[in-house]
Each structure stands twice: as C-alpha cells, then as structure tokens.
Design an enzyme around this catalytic site. Structure first.
Site, PDB file in Angstrom:
ATOM      1  NE  ARG A 262      -9.737  12.675   2.985  1.00 23.67           N
ATOM      2  CZ  ARG A 262      -9.606  11.349   2.970  1.00 23.67           C
ATOM      3  NH1 ARG A 262     -10.672  10.572   3.102  1.00 23.67           N
ATOM      4  NH2 ARG A 262      -8.433  10.793   2.796  1.00 23.67           N
TER       5      ARG A 262
ATOM      6  NE  ARG B 223      -6.067   1.532  -0.378  1.00 19.59           N
ATOM      7  CZ  ARG B 223      -6.167   2.613   0.381  1.00 19.59           C
ATOM      8  NH1 ARG B 223      -5.118   3.056   1.049  1.00 19.59           N
ATOM      9  NH2 ARG B 223      -7.300   3.256   0.476  1.00 19.59           N
TER      10      ARG B 223
ATOM     11  CD  GLU C  13      -9.012  -1.089   3.935  1.00 22.80           C
ATOM     12  OE1 GLU C  13      -8.631  -0.745   5.066  1.00 22.80           O
ATOM     13  OE2 GLU C  13      -9.254  -0.282   3.030  1.00 22.80           O
TER      14      GLU C  13
ATOM     15  CG  ASN D 245      -1.856   1.098   1.327  1.00 21.32           C
ATOM     16  OD1 ASN D 245      -1.818   2.016   0.496  1.00 21.32           O
ATOM     17  ND2 ASN D 245      -2.723   1.072   2.313  1.00 21.32           N
TER      18      ASN D 245
ATOM     19  CG  HIS E 205     -12.725   3.376   2.625  1.00 21.99           C
ATOM     20  ND1 HIS E 205     -13.457   4.390   3.208  1.00 21.99           N
ATOM     21  CD2 HIS E 205     -11.434   3.607   2.961  1.00 21.99           C
ATOM     22  CE1 HIS E 205     -12.652   5.199   3.868  1.00 21.99           C
ATOM     23  NE2 HIS E 205     -11.411   4.763   3.730  1.00 21.99           N
TER      24      HIS E 205
END
Ligand code: ADP
Length: 404
Positions: free
Chosen positions: A247, A97, A390, A15, A186
């Site tokens: 965010r 990823r 993940e 990742n 996601h």
C-alpha cells in the site's frame, strides 16, 4: 463419573479474512498456546489447512474449502482432536478479530443479533474486511450456539482520538452522511505494545507517552498518551499513513483524479493499484523486507529507493507524534519488520539524536525475541523492540469480558 469438571480457561481466537482464517486456542491459565493454525485459499484451488499442536507438531490437510463454513468445520475437527474444539468444556469463549468497529464500538462486545447487525452496517466502510469477519462469526455461532462469542475491534483503541485528529477537513455533511473520518487500525497491537512498553520501563501505562511503530506487511504508527491513543496514521481505511508492503500510504488524493482523467483508469483499478501494487512492492518489486535488504546490500538502486522512502515516512511520523505528544518516554518498534530488522530501526531514528532519540548500534543489532531496550542507557527517550501478540490481546479481552 468422578473428578472435577474441566475449567473453561481457553479462548479460541479467530481472524477470518476474505480468503483465509487464522486461529489460535490460548489457555489463559498460562497463558499458553494450546493449538494454532490457518486455512488458506478459501474458495480457490489449492485450499489447505495447516494445524499446529501445543507440542510443536503439525498436521496439514489439502482439501476443497468452498467457503467459511467449511473452513470452520475443518478447524473444529482439528481442535476436537486436540480436546479444545468448539463443544469442549475447556473453551470459555470465541474471540473474533473484527477489523472495523466504526464510531460505535470502543470496547470488546459480546456478540448478539444487534451487534452482528451493526457490524453488517459497517460493511460499506470496510468492504474488504468486515464480510470475512461476519462469515466467521456466523459460522462459529452455529457450531456451538451456547458458547459466548466476543468481537474485538481493530479500531477500538483509537476511538479515544480527539475530534481534531479524527476529522478530515472536508464538507461536514458529506463526511457525516457517509461516516467518513479517521478510524485507525491495528488497535489491538497498539494497545498491547504500548502497555508492554510501559512495563518494560517499569511504569504504569497511565504515566508514559509512547510512539508505537507497527511495521508488518501492513504498517501504522500511533501516539499514545498515558495509555490512550491520541493519533494514529491509518484513516478511514488501512491505506493512509506509512508506506507498507503493497500500500502507498499517504498520497495526494488528486493522484486518484489524475489517474482517472489522464490514464483512464477505473475506480476499481486505482483501488487495486494503491492497495495491492504500491508501497515497497510497487517501488521495487519486492515487499519482503529481508529480500529488500539483501538487494540493498548488493547495491540495487530500486530497492535502495524503496527502503529510503519507507524509512523517511516513518521518521516524519515520529517527528509529527513528538509534536503531538510534547514529551515522549519511548518509541516502540513492533511486528515482522519492526521486531526483526535492525536496519529499518536504525535508519528511522537516524539524525534524531538532538531530539533525544537514538539507538545503541550493538543493542539494536543483537537478535532477540523478547521485549527489550535498544537505546543507550543515558538516552532521554527509550527506544524499544516489543514483540506484538494480537491473538493474546484478543483472548485476554474476550476472557475478561465473559468472566465479568
Ligand atoms: P502481517 O501480520 O501484516 O502480515 P507481519 O507482522 O508478519 O505482517 O510482518 C511481515 C513482514 O515482516 C514480512 O513482509 C517481512 O518483510 C518482515 N519480516 C519477517 N521476518 C523478518 C526478518 N527476520 N527480518 C526482516 N524482516 C522480516
């Protein structure tokens, strides 16, 4: 030499972000974790690698890491020591990823020059993410050109969204010219968690409708009908939707014009404000939910307001996705906050008893690290805590692809 050649049962999951690379080696025979780690502060002062071995040991190296190439070389050295480096016969593939797969990639892909060029073409819609991912792919390929490299896209699970959910109501020609639409992110987590939730209910994913709430530092919700995503809260970028650590989530786009005209802020400054200085951090100065809860308990007004705005947005999305799905079998909480914070879960579903959604206070408060139900036994809709993984999902998809 005697003995059988080592079976290629491991996948290296990478990742690669703009200034960090997280990695894991998963042995799919278990599955079990053969190694894991992180290189952080790439290109900055104070760069370091933290490597964890299968038996729980840790090795830390503090050294200069000017770019992704050096980061991956360091990772390769550590993995070589553990016998699972890029040249090891135990490795079947590298799973990368990739944050943005645009409208093109609906499934994991074996990386060739064409796939690489398409990921490159998507940089304008994912300027913060895809360049780091690309650097990781290029370097991993150069370390062992014979090892299959697989791209697993964060957006892929959401490509099943119908057009009416994926489109913004803006001028179509402008939208198409600049590939402006809702992509969602996601996706590996939403796919993994919705499937696990079906398993928890003892049913096939094709039979159940699930609302997945991925509440980490980044946060997103998705509506999954019979195993397929029909809506999700993030859009063109990961800025839309739920309130996140830093965010804003949903906001009137006119706020941007207002900040430009009235406050004289540049596009770059507004981008930084909404992505890095908003959300929980912007509202109360903290983005770690543990700290926010501690402050709420002490009666801190700003922390209380940030918490209330955060959970109110989640509740609105649950309501919206109830309407989208018509029938909901389960609401699943996942990621750092969703898995660990009973107060968020309780507040997010408070008042939804009439809609069949509620938590049992004791089950909700009980700590645990495996998938579990937290709704009362006779509840119409199951509420679940389902730890996401993940890396395991990326490894599973990459392994399945290279093994036909
Ligand atoms: P990401 O992968 O997006 O960086 P994570 O899924 O790791 O995020 O979630 C990070 C967030 O999870 C932290 O900001 C923190 O608020 C929250 N978190 C982690 N552990 C706990 C805990 N034990 N209790 C409450 N919140 C937690």
């Amino acid at each position: 030499m005697t003995g059988l050649p080592a079976r290629a049962s491991c996948v290296l999951v990478l990742n690669s972000g703009s200034s960090s690379v997280k990695y894991q080696v998963l042995d799919m025979d278990g599955p079990s974790r053969a190694a894991a780690g992180l290189v952080e502060r790439i290109g900055e002062r104070g760069a370091r690698l933290v490597h964890r071995t299968a038996d729980g040991g840790e090795r830390v190296r503090e050294t200069s890491v000017p770019g992704h190439e050096e980061a991956l070389r360091l990772i390769a050295e550590e993995l070589d020591t553990d016998g699972v480096g890029p040249a090891s016969p135990r490795l079947a593939a590298v799973g990368h990823r990739v944050v943005h797969g645009g409208p093109v990639f609906s499934e994991p892909r074996l990386i060739d020059d064409e796939v690489l060029a398409e990921i490159e073409r998507l940089v304008p819609v994912a300027p913060l993410h895809n360049p780091g991912n690309l650097a990781g792919i290029r370097t991993a390929r150069s370390l062992n050109p014979d090892l299959p490299q697989v791209a697993v896209f964060d957006t892929a699970f959401h490509t099943t969204m119908p057009e009416h959910a994926a489109r913004y109501a803006i001028d179509m020609r402008t939208a198409d010219e600049h590939r402006i639409r809702r992509y969602g992110f996601h996706g590996t987590s939403h796919a993994f968690v919705s499937r696990r939730t079906a398993g928890l209910l003892g049913r096939d994913p094709s039979e159940v409708n699930v609302i997945v709430l991925h509440l980490g530092n980044g946060a997103s919700a998705s509506a999954v009908a019979g195993g397929r995503c029909v809506d999700t809260s993030m859009g063109l970028t990961p800025l839309e939707g739920l309130v996140m650590g830093t965010r804003s989530g949903d906001i009137d786009p006119a706020v941007v014009f207002h900040l430009s005209r009235v406050a004289g802020m540049s596009v770059g400054e507004i981008d930084t404000l909404l992505n890095q200085r908003s959300g929980l951090l912007g509202m109360c100065g903290d983005n770690d939910m543990r700290e926010i809860r501690r402050r709420v308990e002490e009666g801190d007004w700003a922390a209380r307001l940030a918490f209330d705005v955060y959970v109110y947005r989640i509740k609105k999305y649950i309501g919206a996705y109830l309407a989208v799905l018509g029938r909901v079998d389960a609401v699943a909480f996942t990621a750092g906050v969703g898995e660990n914070n009973p107060a968020v879960r309780e507040a997010a579903v408070a008042g939804l008893e009439g809609l069949g959604i509620t938590v049992d206070p004791e089950l909700n408060a009980a700590p645990g690290d495996s998938a579990r139900l937290i709704s009362p036994q006779d509840a119409a809709t199951a509420v679940a805590v389902v730890p996401t993984d993940e890396e395991l999902e990326i490894a599973t998809q990459a392994f399945a692809l290279v093994n036909g």
